[in-house]
Design an enzyme around this catalytic site. Structure first.
Site, PDB file in Angstrom:
ATOM      1  N   TYR A  53       0.841  -1.213   0.000  1.00 37.47           N
ATOM      2  CA  TYR A  53       0.000   0.000   0.000  1.00 37.47           C
ATOM      3  C   TYR A  53       0.871   1.257   0.000  1.00 37.47           C
ATOM      4  O   TYR A  53       0.386   2.351  -0.229  1.00 37.47           O
ATOM      5  CB  TYR A  53      -0.953   0.036   1.221  1.00 37.47           C
ATOM      6  CG  TYR A  53      -1.900  -1.129   1.353  1.00 37.47           C
ATOM      7  CD1 TYR A  53      -2.072  -2.041   0.316  1.00 37.47           C
ATOM      8  CD2 TYR A  53      -2.642  -1.319   2.514  1.00 37.47           C
ATOM      9  CE1 TYR A  53      -2.933  -3.118   0.450  1.00 37.47           C
ATOM     10  CE2 TYR A  53      -3.508  -2.390   2.655  1.00 37.47           C
ATOM     11  CZ  TYR A  53      -3.639  -3.290   1.624  1.00 37.47           C
ATOM     12  OH  TYR A  53      -4.505  -4.356   1.769  1.00 37.47           O
ATOM     13  N   HIS A 111       0.577 -11.906   2.151  1.00 39.95           N
ATOM     14  CA  HIS A 111      -0.489 -11.168   1.454  1.00 39.95           C
ATOM     15  C   HIS A 111      -1.294 -12.038   0.471  1.00 39.95           C
ATOM     16  O   HIS A 111      -2.516 -11.954   0.416  1.00 39.95           O
ATOM     17  CB  HIS A 111       0.135  -9.959   0.733  1.00 39.95           C
ATOM     18  CG  HIS A 111      -0.803  -8.821   0.532  1.00 39.95           C
ATOM     19  ND1 HIS A 111      -0.426  -7.511   0.642  1.00 39.95           N
ATOM     20  CD2 HIS A 111      -2.122  -8.786   0.235  1.00 39.95           C
ATOM     21  CE1 HIS A 111      -1.467  -6.724   0.422  1.00 39.95           C
ATOM     22  NE2 HIS A 111      -2.508  -7.479   0.168  1.00 39.95           N
TER      23      HIS A 111
HETATM   24  N1  LIG Z   1      -5.520  -8.753   1.863  1.00 39.19           N
HETATM   25  C1  LIG Z   1      -5.872  -8.258   0.713  1.00 39.19           C
HETATM   26  O1  LIG Z   1      -5.509  -8.771  -0.347  1.00 39.19           O
HETATM   27  C2  LIG Z   1      -6.741  -7.040   0.696  1.00 39.19           C
HETATM   28  C3  LIG Z   1      -7.316  -6.625  -0.523  1.00 39.19           C
HETATM   29  C4  LIG Z   1      -8.137  -5.491  -0.508  1.00 39.19           C
HETATM   30  C5  LIG Z   1      -8.365  -4.831   0.688  1.00 39.19           C
HETATM   31  N2  LIG Z   1      -7.765  -5.244   1.860  1.00 39.19           N
HETATM   32  C6  LIG Z   1      -7.975  -4.543   3.147  1.00 39.19           C
HETATM   33  O2  LIG Z   1      -9.373  -4.400   3.386  1.00 39.19           O
HETATM   34  C7  LIG Z   1      -9.673  -3.014   3.543  1.00 39.19           C
HETATM   35  C8  LIG Z   1     -11.079  -2.709   3.070  1.00 39.19           C
HETATM   36  O3  LIG Z   1     -11.261  -3.070   1.715  1.00 39.19           O
HETATM   37  P1  LIG Z   1     -11.329  -1.997   0.506  1.00 39.19           P
HETATM   38  O4  LIG Z   1     -10.593  -0.777   0.869  1.00 39.19           O
HETATM   39  O5  LIG Z   1     -10.881  -2.735  -0.707  1.00 39.19           O
HETATM   40  O6  LIG Z   1     -12.855  -1.721   0.290  1.00 39.19           O
HETATM   41  P2  LIG Z   1     -14.164  -1.462   1.196  1.00 39.19           P
HETATM   42  O7  LIG Z   1     -13.791  -1.166   2.595  1.00 39.19           O
HETATM   43  O8  LIG Z   1     -15.112  -2.556   0.885  1.00 39.19           O
HETATM   44  O9  LIG Z   1     -14.764  -0.164   0.489  1.00 39.19           O
HETATM   45  C9  LIG Z   1     -14.098   1.061   0.477  1.00 39.19           C
HETATM   46  C10 LIG Z   1     -14.865   1.987  -0.465  1.00 39.19           C
HETATM   47  O10 LIG Z   1     -16.156   2.271   0.070  1.00 39.19           O
HETATM   48  C11 LIG Z   1     -16.277   3.665   0.322  1.00 39.19           C
HETATM   49  N3  LIG Z   1     -16.961   3.779   1.632  1.00 39.19           N
HETATM   50  C12 LIG Z   1     -16.473   3.459   2.847  1.00 39.19           C
HETATM   51  N4  LIG Z   1     -17.400   3.647   3.808  1.00 39.19           N
HETATM   52  C13 LIG Z   1     -18.500   4.112   3.184  1.00 39.19           C
HETATM   53  C14 LIG Z   1     -19.771   4.501   3.636  1.00 39.19           C
HETATM   54  N5  LIG Z   1     -20.104   4.438   4.914  1.00 39.19           N
HETATM   55  N6  LIG Z   1     -20.668   4.938   2.713  1.00 39.19           N
HETATM   56  C15 LIG Z   1     -20.355   4.997   1.391  1.00 39.19           C
HETATM   57  N7  LIG Z   1     -19.162   4.635   0.913  1.00 39.19           N
HETATM   58  C16 LIG Z   1     -18.232   4.194   1.792  1.00 39.19           C
HETATM   59  C17 LIG Z   1     -14.876   4.221   0.346  1.00 39.19           C
HETATM   60  O11 LIG Z   1     -14.838   5.547  -0.153  1.00 39.19           O
HETATM   61  P3  LIG Z   1     -14.187   6.776   0.692  1.00 39.19           P
HETATM   62  O12 LIG Z   1     -12.815   6.366   1.104  1.00 39.19           O
HETATM   63  O13 LIG Z   1     -14.220   7.904  -0.297  1.00 39.19           O
HETATM   64  O14 LIG Z   1     -15.109   6.988   1.857  1.00 39.19           O
HETATM   65  C18 LIG Z   1     -14.175   3.291  -0.658  1.00 39.19           C
HETATM   66  O15 LIG Z   1     -14.417   3.727  -1.983  1.00 39.19           O
HETATM   67  C19 LIG Z   1      -8.573  -2.340   2.726  1.00 39.19           C
HETATM   68  O16 LIG Z   1      -8.479  -0.954   2.964  1.00 39.19           O
HETATM   69  C20 LIG Z   1      -7.374  -3.147   3.126  1.00 39.19           C
HETATM   70  O17 LIG Z   1      -6.918  -2.761   4.406  1.00 39.19           O
HETATM   71  C21 LIG Z   1      -6.956  -6.345   1.862  1.00 39.19           C
END
Ligand SMILES: NC(=O)c1ccc[n+]([C@@H]2O[C@H](COP(=O)([O-])OP(=O)(O)OC[C@H]3O[C@@H](n4cnc5c(N)ncnc54)[C@H](OP(=O)(O)O)[C@@H]3O)[C@@H](O)[C@H]2O)c1
Length: 278
Positions: A53, A111
């Site tokens: 990241y 990862h």
């Molecule tokens: N291990 C892996 O391979 C892997 C892969 C992907 C992710 N991850 C981890 O999982 C975490 C979460 O997954 P993610 O970031 O992919 O996606 P997510 O949490 O499912 O969704 C994030 C998206 O939703 C929006 N959002 C968040 N809260 C909201 C709300 N209350 N209302 C409307 N929109 C909202 C955010 O926009 P804004 O930021 O503009 O609010 C962003 O565009 C990551 O940050 C990371 O730490 C791990």
């Protein structure tokens, strides 16, 4: 009653918060600094980052400036694909610590399995050593399917404490979840909101309206009720607050069934068998 700082006990006795902040696709510098700062000020205790990241420095600065005692926080980072291998894993772990400005991590994850590269077992050996030397409080994997876990467990001295995988109403991972329960591996949801794609779903809107909550809150509450750790990402202060406001309502069995019926085995991210980037 569950609350924002509620934890679950991992199989080695470590307490891991059931809820945290994810920082994937959050820019290093002001953006990640503010997200982490707002989350910690609001009472979040758990932050999920990764070497890839490229924001560990900003995360570390926000942690330091928060003034919160280190032992009250739970910090996760991940070993990137190109850093897999026995020697490489030690170096990558130290590099993450240095960037974060920390002297230990609470959780370190492989990862992706990257089957073509076939180095996750030697990487795991290094992680076990770091764990046995007291340098990490818990070790785990990410994006491991059952067959990757079966393979790892054949040689592993330590069963991973956590498996962090894509998990949301469109990808409910029932059999993997069952497998993890049987092996005492805690499941953790990434992209719990399917990166925003689920927020206009009519079933979720109906449930959300019934509770006076948002669809994001319904999904995150569902994670808690499935005993899956969840780490939604947001860079907006009001959403960081909104996502944590899920401890004053409960989904009924009927609503859980409605959400269960939404499964489509549909991913927003890569399939772990096909993720061969390194
Ligand atoms: N291990 C892996 O391979 C892997 C892969 C992907 C992710 N991850 C981890 O999982 C975490 C979460 O997954 P993610 O970031 O992919 O996606 P997510 O949490 O499912 O969704 C994030 C998206 O939703 C929006 N959002 C968040 N809260 C909201 C709300 N209350 N209302 C409307 N929109 C909202 C955010 O926009 P804004 O930021 O503009 O609010 C962003 O565009 C990551 O940050 C990371 O730490 C791990």
């Amino acid at each position: 009653m569950l609350h924002l700082q509620s934890t679950t006990t991992l199989h080695n006795g470590v307490e891991m918060p059931r809820f945290g902040l994810g920082v994937f696709q959050v820019e290093d510098g002001e953006e990640v600094y503010n997200s982490v700062k707002w989350a910690l000020e609001h009472g979040y205790k758990s932050i999920d980052t990764a070497a890839i990241y490229r924001n560990e420095e900003g995360v570390g600065r926000a942690i330091k400036d928060s003034g919160i005692p280190r032992d009250e926080l739970f910090i996760t980072s991940k070993l990137w694909n190109s850093d897999q291998g026995y020697e490489e894993a030690f170096q990558a772990y130290q590099a993450s610590l240095d960037k974060l400005g920390l002297d230990y991590l609470d959780l370190y994850l492989i990862h992706w399995p990257v089957p073509k590269q076939n180095k996750y077992k030697e990487s795991w050996k290094a992680m076990e050593e770091l764990y046995n030397d007291g340098k990490i409080r818990a070790i785990g994997v990410s994006n491991f399917k059952e067959h990757h876990l079966d393979d790892l467990l054949q040689e592993a001295a330590i069963t991973p404490m956590v498996n962090q995988v894509e998990y949301h109403p469109h990808l409910q991972q029932k059999s993997l979840h069952e497998y993890c329960k049987q092996h005492n591996i805690q499941l953790e949801a990434w992209s719990p909101l399917k990166q925003g794609e689920l927020l206009n779903d009519p079933t979720l809107i109906e449930i959300a309206e019934r509770h006076g909550k948002s669809t994001a809150q319904v999904i995150l509450r569902w994670d808690l009720q499935q005993e899956v750790i969840t780490i939604p990402k947001s860079v907006k202060q009001h959403r960081i607050h909104e996502n944590a406001d899920i401890f004053d309502f409960e989904l009924t069995n009927e609503e859980i069934k409605q959400i269960e019926a939404m499964n489509k085995d549909e991913r927003v991210g890569s399939d772990p068998d096909e993720m061969n980037k390194y």
